[in-house]
Write a protein that holds these residues in place. Sequence first.
Motif, PDB file in Angstrom:
ATOM      1  N   GLY A  63       0.793  -1.223   0.000  1.00 52.26           N
ATOM      2  CA  GLY A  63       0.000   0.000   0.000  1.00 52.26           C
ATOM      3  C   GLY A  63       0.825   1.273   0.000  1.00 52.26           C
ATOM      4  O   GLY A  63       0.294   2.372  -0.184  1.00 52.26           O
ATOM      5  N   THR A  64       2.134   1.150   0.225  1.00 51.32           N
ATOM      6  CA  THR A  64       3.006   2.319   0.221  1.00 51.32           C
ATOM      7  C   THR A  64       2.910   3.030  -1.122  1.00 51.32           C
ATOM      8  O   THR A  64       2.912   2.405  -2.163  1.00 51.32           O
ATOM      9  N   GLN A  65       2.853   4.332  -1.089  1.00 52.36           N
ATOM     10  CA  GLN A  65       2.780   5.100  -2.326  1.00 52.36           C
ATOM     11  C   GLN A  65       4.081   4.949  -3.101  1.00 52.36           C
ATOM     12  O   GLN A  65       5.169   5.057  -2.541  1.00 52.36           O
ATOM     13  N   ILE A  66       3.962   4.696  -4.374  1.00 48.20           N
ATOM     14  CA  ILE A  66       5.136   4.582  -5.243  1.00 48.20           C
ATOM     15  C   ILE A  66       4.953   5.546  -6.402  1.00 48.20           C
ATOM     16  O   ILE A  66       3.901   5.576  -7.039  1.00 48.20           O
ATOM     17  N   GLY A  67       5.950   6.389  -6.630  1.00 48.14           N
ATOM     18  CA  GLY A  67       5.839   7.416  -7.643  1.00 48.14           C
ATOM     19  C   GLY A  67       5.692   6.841  -9.044  1.00 48.14           C
ATOM     20  O   GLY A  67       6.277   5.809  -9.363  1.00 48.14           O
ATOM     21  N   ALA A  71       8.009   3.907 -10.928  1.00 41.89           N
ATOM     22  CA  ALA A  71       7.464   2.666 -11.481  1.00 41.89           C
ATOM     23  C   ALA A  71       7.777   2.551 -12.967  1.00 41.89           C
ATOM     24  O   ALA A  71       8.148   1.474 -13.451  1.00 41.89           O
ATOM     25  N   GLU A  72       7.625   3.637 -13.679  1.00 40.65           N
ATOM     26  CA  GLU A  72       7.900   3.621 -15.111  1.00 40.65           C
ATOM     27  C   GLU A  72       9.375   3.333 -15.386  1.00 40.65           C
ATOM     28  O   GLU A  72       9.712   2.673 -16.370  1.00 40.65           O
ATOM     29  N   GLN A  73      10.243   3.855 -14.520  1.00 36.99           N
ATOM     30  CA  GLN A  73      11.675   3.583 -14.669  1.00 36.99           C
ATOM     31  C   GLN A  73      11.954   2.090 -14.487  1.00 36.99           C
ATOM     32  O   GLN A  73      12.723   1.491 -15.244  1.00 36.99           O
ATOM     33  N   LEU A 100      -1.164   1.733 -13.183  1.00 39.87           N
ATOM     34  CA  LEU A 100       0.162   1.104 -13.180  1.00 39.87           C
ATOM     35  C   LEU A 100       0.033  -0.420 -13.230  1.00 39.87           C
ATOM     36  O   LEU A 100       0.829  -1.096 -13.890  1.00 39.87           O
ATOM     37  N   ALA A 101      -0.950  -0.963 -12.509  1.00 38.04           N
ATOM     38  CA  ALA A 101      -1.170  -2.413 -12.511  1.00 38.04           C
ATOM     39  C   ALA A 101      -1.509  -2.894 -13.918  1.00 38.04           C
ATOM     40  O   ALA A 101      -0.998  -3.921 -14.384  1.00 38.04           O
ATOM     41  N   ILE A 102      -2.353  -2.146 -14.616  1.00 36.38           N
ATOM     42  CA  ILE A 102      -2.712  -2.496 -15.989  1.00 36.38           C
ATOM     43  C   ILE A 102      -1.490  -2.410 -16.891  1.00 36.38           C
ATOM     44  O   ILE A 102      -1.255  -3.269 -17.755  1.00 36.38           O
ATOM     45  N   GLU A 212       9.218  -0.402  -4.416  1.00 37.05           N
ATOM     46  CA  GLU A 212       9.504   0.981  -4.056  1.00 37.05           C
ATOM     47  C   GLU A 212      10.947   1.196  -3.593  1.00 37.05           C
ATOM     48  O   GLU A 212      11.293   2.258  -3.092  1.00 37.05           O
ATOM     49  N   GLY A 213      11.812   0.180  -3.752  1.00 38.64           N
ATOM     50  CA  GLY A 213      13.203   0.323  -3.335  1.00 38.64           C
ATOM     51  C   GLY A 213      13.907   1.428  -4.106  1.00 38.64           C
ATOM     52  O   GLY A 213      13.827   1.492  -5.335  1.00 38.64           O
ATOM     53  N   GLU A 214      14.613   2.286  -3.401  1.00 43.16           N
ATOM     54  CA  GLU A 214      15.257   3.437  -4.034  1.00 43.16           C
ATOM     55  C   GLU A 214      16.296   3.022  -5.063  1.00 43.16           C
ATOM     56  O   GLU A 214      16.436   3.654  -6.110  1.00 43.16           O
ATOM     57  N   ASN A 215      17.026   1.950  -4.780  1.00 39.44           N
ATOM     58  CA  ASN A 215      18.090   1.501  -5.689  1.00 39.44           C
ATOM     59  C   ASN A 215      17.745   0.201  -6.408  1.00 39.44           C
ATOM     60  O   ASN A 215      18.616  -0.405  -7.038  1.00 39.44           O
ATOM     61  N   THR A 216      16.487  -0.218  -6.318  1.00 41.27           N
ATOM     62  CA  THR A 216      16.103  -1.504  -6.888  1.00 41.27           C
ATOM     63  C   THR A 216      16.322  -1.568  -8.394  1.00 41.27           C
ATOM     64  O   THR A 216      16.897  -2.527  -8.919  1.00 41.27           O
ATOM     65  N   GLY A 217      15.853  -0.558  -9.104  1.00 38.20           N
ATOM     66  CA  GLY A 217      15.988  -0.548 -10.559  1.00 38.20           C
ATOM     67  C   GLY A 217      17.430  -0.637 -11.006  1.00 38.20           C
ATOM     68  O   GLY A 217      17.784  -1.444 -11.885  1.00 38.20           O
ATOM     69  N   GLU A 218      18.290   0.171 -10.401  1.00 39.04           N
ATOM     70  CA  GLU A 218      19.707   0.167 -10.755  1.00 39.04           C
ATOM     71  C   GLU A 218      20.350  -1.160 -10.379  1.00 39.04           C
ATOM     72  O   GLU A 218      21.227  -1.659 -11.087  1.00 39.04           O
TER      73      GLU A 218
END
Length: 260
Positions: A63-67, A71-73, A100-102, A212-218
Amino acid sequence: MKKGMWGVGALALVLITGLSVFYRAQVGKKVVTASTSVNGQELPICSVQTGKKQIAYTFELSGTQIGKGQAEQMLQILQQQEIPATFFATPSWIENHRSLAIQICQQGHEIQGLGEQAVCVEQMTAKACRKELRKIRETIGTVTEEPCVFFRIPGGEYNNEVLRTIYACGSYPVAWSVDSMDWKEYEASELVRQLLQSCTIRDGEILRFHGEGENTGEMVKLLHPRLKEEGYEAVTVSQMVYKDRYRMTTDGRQIPEKSK
């Protein structure tokens, strides 16, 4: 048997049949032909003996808000790395981030169920677990036609009653074998170094990340090319997990039963 007793018996049979139909309609069919416990201890699926160099990237969305940009990144990185991923999402997250889910589903990823953070597994009854599963299935069904058959409890804490209920409801409890620890406030390169140093990657590993991890994508961007060089292919949980004819090891690894 007396005439009155026949009437009571018939009524009992009708009630049992009715309850059985109601239960089946509410929670689905039971998982079949699999040994899901070891020495009486029920186990979630943490990894799979695939016999192939396959790994599954899983991301938790609560439920945490994710920008939207964040998410797009993440979705862009997954697309660039050619990674089909499994997103475990809570009903509240889907309700708050429907578009975003779609988008996740349209990009070829899958969404499966994640229990709400407020639910404590030690206090969860079979009835509460069935209610949670039903809510998740209904919510995920509003954004994708793909069935929700995999369920994860936050933190990976399970007990026998909850696990048996999940299996009985036609779902599969999925945990993980490799935790990215992406919640730590470290640089992505350091997180990757620690992961590869502490884990020996093998076939069928299920990797855990946080959406929502700050460094997850990288981190994914740095990690996957290294695993790909070693011959590993990313697949979804649905593509990896056995639905039946398997047994479990004490560390939650699915082992396929050989055909007789």
